[in-house]
Design a protein around this motif. Structure first.
Motif, mmCIF file in Angstrom:
data_model
loop_
_atom_site.group_PDB
_atom_site.id
_atom_site.type_symbol
_atom_site.label_atom_id
_atom_site.label_comp_id
_atom_site.label_asym_id
_atom_site.label_seq_id
_atom_site.Cartn_x
_atom_site.Cartn_y
_atom_site.Cartn_z
ATOM 1 N N GLN A 41 0.829 -1.211 0.000
ATOM 2 C CA GLN A 41 0.000 0.000 0.000
ATOM 3 C C GLN A 41 0.858 1.253 0.000
ATOM 4 N N SER A 42 1.920 1.253 0.788
ATOM 5 C CA SER A 42 2.812 2.413 0.832
ATOM 6 C C SER A 42 3.476 2.642 -0.524
ATOM 7 N N CYS A 43 3.811 1.544 -1.209
ATOM 8 C CA CYS A 43 4.411 1.659 -2.542
ATOM 9 C C CYS A 43 3.434 2.301 -3.526
ATOM 10 N N MET A 44 2.161 1.883 -3.473
ATOM 11 C CA MET A 44 1.170 2.462 -4.372
ATOM 12 C C MET A 44 0.937 3.935 -4.044
ATOM 13 N N LEU A 45 0.960 4.269 -2.758
ATOM 14 C CA LEU A 45 0.795 5.667 -2.334
ATOM 15 C C LEU A 45 1.914 6.537 -2.905
ATOM 16 N N ALA A 46 3.164 6.117 -2.719
ATOM 17 C CA ALA A 46 4.294 6.901 -3.211
ATOM 18 C C ALA A 46 4.267 7.022 -4.732
ATOM 19 N N ALA A 47 3.924 5.916 -5.414
ATOM 20 C CA ALA A 47 3.884 5.922 -6.881
ATOM 21 C C ALA A 47 2.826 6.886 -7.410
ATOM 22 N N SER A 48 1.698 6.969 -6.727
ATOM 23 C CA SER A 48 0.625 7.857 -7.191
ATOM 24 C C SER A 48 1.055 9.317 -7.116
ATOM 25 N N ARG A 49 1.857 9.658 -6.101
ATOM 26 C CA ARG A 49 2.321 11.048 -5.978
ATOM 27 C C ARG A 49 3.323 11.374 -7.085
ATOM 28 N N VAL A 50 4.109 10.378 -7.495
ATOM 29 C CA VAL A 50 5.054 10.594 -8.594
ATOM 30 C C VAL A 50 4.295 10.822 -9.899
ATOM 31 N N THR A 51 3.316 9.970 -10.172
ATOM 32 C CA THR A 51 2.517 10.119 -11.394
ATOM 33 C C THR A 51 1.799 11.465 -11.405
ATOM 34 N N PHE A 52 1.260 11.875 -10.258
ATOM 35 C CA PHE A 52 0.602 13.180 -10.163
ATOM 36 C C PHE A 52 1.581 14.303 -10.486
ATOM 37 N N ALA A 53 2.758 14.256 -9.865
ATOM 38 C CA ALA A 53 3.731 15.344 -10.033
ATOM 39 C C ALA A 53 4.206 15.445 -11.473
ATOM 40 N N TYR A 54 4.475 14.305 -12.115
ATOM 41 C CA TYR A 54 4.956 14.346 -13.494
ATOM 42 C C TYR A 54 3.849 14.750 -14.458
ATOM 43 N N SER A 55 2.621 14.396 -14.121
ATOM 44 C CA SER A 55 1.487 14.836 -14.941
ATOM 45 C C SER A 55 1.285 16.336 -14.799
ATOM 46 N N ARG A 56 1.514 16.860 -13.612
ATOM 47 C CA ARG A 56 1.428 18.304 -13.385
ATOM 48 C C ARG A 56 2.417 19.054 -14.270
ATOM 49 N N ASP A 57 3.541 18.388 -14.577
ATOM 50 C CA ASP A 57 4.549 18.973 -15.461
ATOM 51 C C ASP A 57 4.304 18.649 -16.928
ATOM 52 N N GLY A 58 3.187 17.947 -17.222
ATOM 53 C CA GLY A 58 2.818 17.674 -18.602
ATOM 54 C C GLY A 58 3.592 16.551 -19.269
ATOM 55 N N LEU A 59 4.117 15.600 -18.490
ATOM 56 C CA LEU A 59 4.973 14.559 -19.051
ATOM 57 C C LEU A 59 4.204 13.517 -19.861
ATOM 58 N N PHE A 60 3.023 13.123 -19.380
ATOM 59 C CA PHE A 60 2.322 11.986 -19.970
ATOM 60 C C PHE A 60 1.179 12.421 -20.888
ATOM 61 N N PRO A 61 0.732 11.519 -21.762
ATOM 62 C CA PRO A 61 -0.521 11.778 -22.490
ATOM 63 C C PRO A 61 -1.667 11.904 -21.481
ATOM 64 N N PHE A 62 -2.580 12.807 -21.741
ATOM 65 C CA PHE A 62 -3.737 13.053 -20.865
ATOM 66 C C PHE A 62 -3.304 13.482 -19.454
ATOM 67 N N SER A 63 -2.204 14.236 -19.389
ATOM 68 C CA SER A 63 -1.686 14.669 -18.090
ATOM 69 C C SER A 63 -2.710 15.467 -17.280
ATOM 70 N N SER A 64 -3.566 16.197 -17.973
ATOM 71 C CA SER A 64 -4.552 17.018 -17.261
ATOM 72 C C SER A 64 -5.504 16.157 -16.433
ATOM 73 N N ILE A 65 -5.687 14.915 -16.845
ATOM 74 C CA ILE A 65 -6.553 13.991 -16.097
ATOM 75 C C ILE A 65 -5.821 13.457 -14.877
ATOM 76 N N TRP A 66 -4.570 12.987 -15.076
ATOM 77 C CA TRP A 66 -3.842 12.340 -13.989
ATOM 78 C C TRP A 66 -3.364 13.346 -12.947
ATOM 79 N N SER A 67 -3.327 14.628 -13.278
ATOM 80 C CA SER A 67 -2.854 15.643 -12.328
ATOM 81 C C SER A 67 -3.978 16.275 -11.521
ATOM 82 N N LYS A 68 -5.202 15.804 -11.713
ATOM 83 C CA LYS A 68 -6.323 16.371 -10.954
ATOM 84 C C LYS A 68 -6.309 15.863 -9.513
#
Length: 575
Positions: free
Chosen positions: A377-404
């Protein structure tokens, strides 16, 4: 206009009718950020604390509640470390490579800790959920910063998204091994492994989407359980040692020569085998970077987050070594574990059965499984914050969705969801055999090392004169520790790609697919960057354009995120 203790100008009104303004002068804070050297001033309509001030100066709006303390953020990282389930899950990568000796752990621990200490210093200077890519964007030469940041992002992201599936797969394997032990006629299939791992993943998806306050409490409980269960199982192994009764004619303890001796189980020279066994230590000690990615949810982040990294790596390494000693002096028949004579498919359970009574072995495995659950669970928690942060920077396709950020829970639920889906796809590797699913363990080691070490290398070479240490730093030891960590990572990257067999013994099922999984994905991402992403990806980008004003109109003409800034001073809405 008065100056606050945190270098914030606060405008007050004698009549009490005008709103209060907190003004952050970025260039006066002594930090490096995407807004540095542009004469940028940030205004908000409420009084700021030092954490809000720093994250705004780094270019980001405060979007999370800072409900993690030093202790609770340490709890998350120590739970991600998950020493008990990690040691149990990595028998294949340490004991089944070079034998039962604790020497590989002792040596590797020193170097892994040096990597962690260097990372902690970087974290103090750039306490943002984006983590190492943000640091790279500020430390790399301007010409190469986008591509180096891109590589760091994808390396760290691969490390994060492989963590939860690998941990939960190992936990499911221990559960089914227990059932096999109790029901000898039962043989688990890949379908059983996948279904059980999926069930664990679903529960972690739900928990990781809950509010930060609950997550802090849940991970505190998890860490307490992890530490307590580790001590209990350690006592069970040493105090419940029944080797003479279980294995007729056996001594109670191994001799020093046997406990510390190396047993080369690979086709390579013992020196290479010794280095290959470091994968077990690297994977077991991974997770110390989690405080970096939770720094935007942590109070006094520039001090608490790096301290949590240091505590996690130091305590984790020392406690893990004590557990390795218990294994070294009690394991009876390594060949029986290698050949899986009991048909359990889980070396850790086979080890326990050789040392303690059946009911004790089951109890110890049950405690390890519970610890594994908290770790996943802790691993999934940390990973979600990474995906959020990189989406906030526009790294991924559909970043606006994952950064909400979900308005109700104030957590990035969409980022948790996409990580869950990707984790399920990675788990399909188990249908390709043990070698395929094993790649997600070793990929995490290489990917993490690359992303952790690039900023360290930059700060001791090209950026040694411009790196601005945070309040927690290594002082005069920064450069030597940095060089040690970089040299270690450079040595280990090719070693972690070696299979345990070579020549005619190297069959497809003995291959190490790490090269293909890690470098293949990285190569595809670089092609994407060369063909298209270089046009729009420049690294971390500020999301506070509406809060920025300029004191100098000439400086104000320089765009932020490619958008010219209006120099007119306006009062923004409350952050």
């Amino acid at each position: 206009m008065v100056k606050s203790p945190h270098n914030i100008s606060v405008a007050t009104s004698r009549t009490g009718l005008e709103p209060v303004r907190s003004v952050v002068h970025v260039d006066e804070l002594g930090i490096s950020s995407v807004l540095s050297n542009r004469n940028v001033t940030i205004q908000v309509d409420h009084v700021l604390d030092s954490d809000e001030e720093r994250i705004l100066a780094l270019g980001y709006k405060p979007e999370f509640k800072r409900e993690f303390s030093l202790f609770s953020v340490f709890c998350v990282s120590f739970s991600v470390l998950g020493l008990l389930p990690s040691i149990a899950s990595t028998f294949d990568y340490q004991q089944l490579v070079v034998g039962i000796s604790p020497l590989p752990w002792l040596v590797a621990m020193i170097f892994v800790t040096s990597v962690a200490y260097s990372l902690a210093e970087v974290c103090s200077a750039f306490p943002t959920a984006s983590g190492t890519p943000y640091a790279v964007s500020q430390l790399a030469p301007k010409k190469y910063a986008p591509v180096l940041t891109w590589i760091t992002c994808f390396s760290n992201w691969m490390c994060q998204i492989t963590a939860s599936p690998s941990v939960n797969y190992a936990g499911a394997a221990m559960m089914l091994a227990c059932y096999s032990f109790m029901t000898p006629s039962y043989t688990p299939t890949n379908g059983h492994y996948y279904a059980l791992t999926t069930g664990i993943q679903v529960s972690h998806f739900i928990i990781s989407s809950l509010p930060t306050k609950f997550l802090a409490r849940f991970n505190t409980v998890g860490t307490i359980c992890n530490i307590l269960f580790l001590i209990i199982v350690w006592i069970m192994i040493l105090g419940g040692n029944k080797r003479p009764e279980i294995n007729e004619g056996a001594s109670k303890w191994n001799s020093n020569s046997k406990a510390w001796g190396l047993t080369n189980l690979t086709d390579f020279p013992v020196g290479i085998s010794f280095l290959m066994s470091f994968l077990g230590v690297i994977w077991a000690m991974s997770g110390y970077d989690s405080p970096f990615h939770l720094s935007e949810e942590c109070s006094n982040a520039a001090v608490a987050a790096p301290k949590a990294i240091v505590l996690t790596s130091t305590l984790g390494g020392a406690i893990g070594f004590l557990f390795m000693l218990a294994i070294a002096y009690t394991l009876y028949d390594l060949d029986a574990i290698v050949n899986d004579d009991l048909g359990l498919g889980q070396p850790y359970v086979s080890f326990l059965v050789q040392v303690v009574e059946k009911k004790v072995a089951l109890a110890a495995t049950a405690l390890t499984i519970v610890s594994s659950y908290f770790m996943g669970q802790s691993c999934m928690l940390a990973a979600s914050r990474v995906t959020f942060a990189y989406s906030r920077d526009g790294l991924f396709p559909f970043s606006s969705i994952w950064s909400k950020v979900n308005k109700k829970t104030q957590t990035p639920v969409n980022a948790v969801f996409i990580n869950f889906i990707l984790g399920q796809l990675l788990l399909l590797l188990m249908f390709g055999g043990d070698a395929s699913i094993g790649a997600i363990f070793s990929v995490g080691g290489i990917a993490g090392f690359v992303s952790f070490t690039i900023p360290t290398f930059l700060k001791i070479t090209v950026a040694k004169d411009k790196f601005k240490p945070g309040p927690w730093n290594l002082g005069k030891f920064s450069t030597p520790i940095g060089w040690v960590s970089c040299a270690f990572v450079l040595l280990m990257i090719p070693i972690l790609c070696f299979p345990t067999a070579r020549g005619k013994n190297l069959t497809p099922d003995m291959m190490n697919w790490t090269c293909l999984v890690y470098f293949g994905v990285l190569f595809i991402s670089l092609i994407w960057f060369a063909v298209d992403a270089h046009k729009w990806y420049k690294g971390p980008r500020a999301n506070i354009d509406d809060l920025i004003v300029y004191e100098d109109s000439d400086m104000g003409s320089e765009p932020i995120n490619g958008v010219p800034q209006d120099t007119k001073e306006t009062l923004p809405e409350k952050v």
